[in-house]
Design a protein around this motif. Structure first.
Motif: not given
Length: 360
Positions: A119, A116-117, A114, A36, A34
């Motif tokens: 980046n 934050k995930n 999405v 990044l 999971q």
């Protein structure tokens, strides 16, 4: 053949043994899968006092005339190594509206989910879509894109400006292959209602328009205007998709917005770099620190280490010198020489030149 059987037997035994350890467990979470996705293919150092951010300010999703969902557009930006992406759906042109029922902010809201995930900073924008002479304009940093859904495009611009928007004049050479600054643009620029010009759009660029930015003190912009899948549109192992390099005080929406209004940007398109003289100079100095050694009279040996994945092409008298990504080079110079960076453009006929002693 015997070796193949041995390898197969080993893998079978290992797999059986590993799976046997899962007996009786309700859930197994593999956290490492999971993490990044990190794309470090494009590295550009910070310049003095500012963070160097890679941005695309012109993208579309299925909520206007694109072909993918907005959250996928954000993940594409992540895979490209971008810091920021603007979702800029057409206001007037929504060919999928028969089955996509939503207002003009919905695609941004989905993309923001999405952020934050992935980046990556997601910016709310919209494209005012009209025929020439006005053409297309992107309004960036909106609070409510629905306010632009009005009949008069000049009122739409005013409604965007009331929200503090940055207005970019899109692809001035499209669709008739003529980059003309019309009276309506001159008036909008005079009233400070156009702040930047998109000099590169997708696979084309507009050399005459480089001068529009210089003459009218506008921000240099370059974007993909991507509609399809990025990796299918730009099918190359080198990232030729255009981007706007922004020099911001901080990595945030407000930091990017302040930098664009202050004209701190350079456009990257393949190996081409387009910007004001001051911004190009700052970028070159950050990427190409040098040392002068073996000085003998007015001659010396110069060594340059490229601290970036950008490539630079130099002309020194009659010599052409290439400094590729992370490259190192030594060459002989005279201390009163000037170096022309031939892959940089301030206007269509003006390129960055730096005295040898100014490079440090």
């Amino acid at each position: 053949m015997k070796n193949v059987y041995l390898i197969a037997a080993f893998l079978l035994g290992y797999t059986t043994s590993a799976f046997a350890q899962y007996k009786g467990l309700d859930v197994v979470k593999v956290a490492d899968s999971q993490q990044l996705y990190e794309n470090e293919n494009i590295h550009i150092p910070n310049i003095d006092g500012y963070k160097t951010l890679k941005c695309d300010f012109h993208t579309h999703s299925i909520f206007s005339d694109g072909t993918i969902m907005p959250e996928e557009r954000v993940w594409e930006g992540n895979r490209r190594g971008l810091d920021a992406i603007a979702i800029t759906e057409h206001i007037e042109y929504r060919p999928h509206s028969s089955f996509i029922k939503a207002d003009h902010n919905e695609s941004y809201k989905i993309a923001k989910g999405v952020e934050k995930n992935a980046n990556i900073i997601v910016i709310l924008g919209a494209e005012i879509t009209r025929d020439k002479p006005l053409g297309h304009l992107n309004a960036l940093f909106l609070k409510d894109a629905n306010a632009l859904n009005v009949e008069d495009p000049l009122i739409a611009i005013d409604n965007a400006l009331e929200q503090g928007a940055f207005i970019m004049w899109n692809h001035p050479g499209w669709p008739n292959d003529t980059s003309t600054i019309y009276k309506v643009h001159q008036e909008l620029i005079k009233q400070k209602k156009i702040h930047g010009v998109e000099l590169v759009n997708g696979f084309e660029f507009y050399p005459i328009a480089f001068k529009f930015c210089k003459d009218h003190n506008l921000t240099y912009m370059g974007n993909t205007d991507i509609h399809g899948v990025y990796n299918q549109t730009y099918r190359t192992d080198k990232q030729y998709g255009p981007m706007t390099i922004v020099f911001a005080r901080e990595r945030s929406v407000e930091g990017i917005k302040e930098a664009l209004f202050a004209q701190r940007s350079v456009v990257k398109f393949g190996d081409m770099l387009i910007g004001s003289e001051s911004n190009l100079r700052a970028l070159v100095k950050a990427c190409l620190p040098y040392k002068i050694k073996s000085i003998k009279g007015n001659e010396a040996i110069m060594e340059i280490n490229n601290k970036s994945t950008l490539s630079f092409y130099l002309q020194l008298d009659s010599k052409i010198i290439s400094i590729l990504e992370y490259g190192y080079i030594e060459f002989k110079v005279r201390l009163d020489d000037k170096i022309k960076f031939t892959n940089t453009f301030i206007t269509d006929n003006s390129q960055l030149e730096i005295n040898i002693t100014e490079l440090k």
